[in-house]
Structure formats: structure tokens, C-alpha cells
Scaffold this motif. Structure first.
Motif, PDB file in Angstrom:
ATOM      1  N   ARG A  39      43.716  18.816  85.266  1.00 43.45           N
ATOM      2  CA  ARG A  39      43.316  17.499  85.758  1.00 43.45           C
ATOM      3  C   ARG A  39      44.320  16.417  85.343  1.00 43.45           C
ATOM      4  O   ARG A  39      43.968  15.272  85.124  1.00 43.45           O
ATOM      5  N   THR A  40      45.573  16.796  85.268  1.00 42.73           N
ATOM      6  CA  THR A  40      46.616  15.847  84.891  1.00 42.73           C
ATOM      7  C   THR A  40      46.770  14.760  85.956  1.00 42.73           C
ATOM      8  O   THR A  40      46.785  15.050  87.151  1.00 42.73           O
ATOM      9  N   PHE A 116      44.773  12.210  96.545  1.00 39.60           N
ATOM     10  CA  PHE A 116      44.586  13.292  95.584  1.00 39.60           C
ATOM     11  C   PHE A 116      45.541  13.093  94.416  1.00 39.60           C
ATOM     12  O   PHE A 116      46.602  12.495  94.560  1.00 39.60           O
ATOM     13  N   TRP A 117      45.144  13.640  93.266  1.00 36.07           N
ATOM     14  CA  TRP A 117      46.006  13.625  92.096  1.00 36.07           C
ATOM     15  C   TRP A 117      46.974  14.795  92.154  1.00 36.07           C
ATOM     16  O   TRP A 117      46.587  15.935  92.431  1.00 36.07           O
ATOM     17  N   SER A 118      48.244  14.515  91.885  1.00 30.42           N
ATOM     18  CA  SER A 118      49.267  15.538  91.758  1.00 30.42           C
ATOM     19  C   SER A 118      49.755  15.558  90.313  1.00 30.42           C
ATOM     20  O   SER A 118      49.897  14.502  89.695  1.00 30.42           O
ATOM     21  N   GLU A 147      45.175  23.534  93.986  1.00 26.73           N
ATOM     22  CA  GLU A 147      43.922  23.853  94.655  1.00 26.73           C
ATOM     23  C   GLU A 147      42.741  23.480  93.760  1.00 26.73           C
ATOM     24  O   GLU A 147      42.835  23.542  92.534  1.00 26.73           O
ATOM     25  N   PRO A 148      41.633  23.083  94.368  1.00 29.40           N
ATOM     26  CA  PRO A 148      40.467  22.733  93.544  1.00 29.40           C
ATOM     27  C   PRO A 148      39.931  23.954  92.812  1.00 29.40           C
ATOM     28  O   PRO A 148      40.077  25.091  93.289  1.00 29.40           O
TER      29      PRO A 148
END
Length: 215
Positions: A39-40, A116-118, A147-148
Motif C-alpha cells: 500500500r505504498t 490509483f496509487w502507484s 493488482e488489488p
């Protein structure tokens, strides 16, 4: 009790000796990339196909670092006699990461999953103006989004999937009922056609009664 002379120095040397005897662990960056948590919060990616230009992310941003421009286009009617509709077309979507504080509010409030977070974090620049990423750059970050995580097998099924499954089951049941009705109609019409096929036919037609004087 008065302090012992040199006690502080002895404690400091003891810490130094304990540290010297431990094995050193050095991160060989940039030759070896660090293992980041899943979750960075590195950079924000944009999936512009889902963006409807609702401006909700820009309004909720506490730093006002999101810039969005758009225009309206008229969509012709899908069927004759229908009504034309207008839709928003995205012209610009930029994020100034020199102002962004990585709070993630824009990602949370987006109702159409366009942000979205990358985990990518190597985008330092020598010029602060280059930290404003336009939508083309944000689109490139989208392909680095992981991917989630897999859902918990014991978790409750999402409402969207349950509703879609019920709709599919209803359509499948209606289609099966139509096929059964068509098969029953075809089967009911077959005996009548068979009886009509078995009935003898006279090519000469029915026999006419003979009149007097005719043989």
C-alpha cells in the motif's frame, strides 16, 4: 550520590562497541530496489477512460494541486426520434506533486475508480515546475499500479456482483422459458401435420353422381 567521573563516556563507548559487533545491513540502492509495502503511496496514476470530469477530486483536494479542464460535446441520438445528449470531454488533468501531500483523498472520493496509487517513487526533478504531471504522464504511471489483493474467501459478496448475478439468472430463466414454450408449440403442431400427411388424396377429385342417360 555524586556522579562517577567518566560514567557518561563509558556508556557512550559501550553503545559504540555493541554497534561495532553487529552485522551491518546496507541497502544497495539504486542497484537493488527496495521491497515496498503493497500500500505504498508513491505517485498517482490516472485511468482517464473512467474519468467523467465530475471535478470531485479537485474540489476535495486540501492542497488544490489538481487541475482539470474540459468541454462539452453533443452526442447524437442512439435511435431515430431520440433526444441528443451532452457529455463532458476531458482536455487536461494534471497534478502538481510539489504541492501534493499524498493524503489520498482524491483517490478515495473518486466515484468511478479513475485514480490509483502507484508504488513508483523515482520521479525527482531538478526543476520544481517539472513536478506537475500532465495526464499523459499520469497515464504512464497507471501501468505500474499493482493488482488489488485477493478477496477474503469468507467475506460477504459485493452488492454489485450479487445484483449482476441475480439479473443474469433472471435473463437465463426467461430465455429458458421462451425456448421451452417454442419447443412445446412446435411439438403440438407436429401431430396435426402428420395426420394431414396420412390422409389419402384423390387426384381426380370426388366422384360426381351420374345423370340419367349417361353410362
Amino acid at each position: 550520590m555524586p556522579p562517577i567521573p567518566g560514567a557518561g563516556l563509558a556508556k557512550g563507548l559501550a553503545v559504540t562497541l555493541r554497534t561495532m559487533t553487529k552485522r551491518t545491513v546496507t541497502a544497495q540502492y539504486p542497484d537493488v530496489q527496495p521491497e515496498l509495502p503493497p500500500r505504498t503511496r508513491g505517485v498517482i496514476g490516472l485511468f482517464e477512460e473512467n474519468c467523467t470530469v465530475c471535478m470531485l477530486c479537485a474540489r476535495e483536494c486540501p492542497d488544490w494541486c489538481i487541475y482539470i479542464d474540459s468541454h462539452k460535446e453533443t452526442v447524437p441520438a442512439a435511435a431515430p426520434g431520440g433526444r441528443e445528449r451532452s457529455r463532458n470531454v476531458l482536455d487536461r488533468f494534471a497534478i502538481d506533486f510539489a504541492l501534493c501531500m499524498y493524503c489520498g483523498i482524491c483517490i478515495e472520493v473518486c466515484p468511478f475508480d479513475a485514480l490509483f496509487w502507484s508504488p513508483e517513487f523515482e520521479y525527482a526533478e531538478t526543476d520544481i515546475h517539472e513536478l506537475t504531471h500532465e495526464r499523459d504522464k499520469l497515464r504512464e504511471w497507471m501501468w505500474t499500479v499493482p493488482e488489488p489483493p485477493a478477496l477474503d474467501p469468507g467475506a460477504e459478496e459485493p452488492k454489485e456482483i450479487a445484483a449482476a448475478r441475480k439479473t443474469a439468472e433472471k435473463l437465463r430463466a426467461a430465455q429458458a422459458a421462451e425456448e421451452a414454450e417454442a419447443a412445446a408449440t412446435a411439438q403440438a403442431g407436429q401431430p396435426g401435420q402428420a395426420a394431414q400427411a396420412e390422409r389419402p388424396t384423390d387426384a381426380a377429385g370426388p366422384e360426381q353422381p351420374k345423370q340419367e342417360g349417361q353410362e
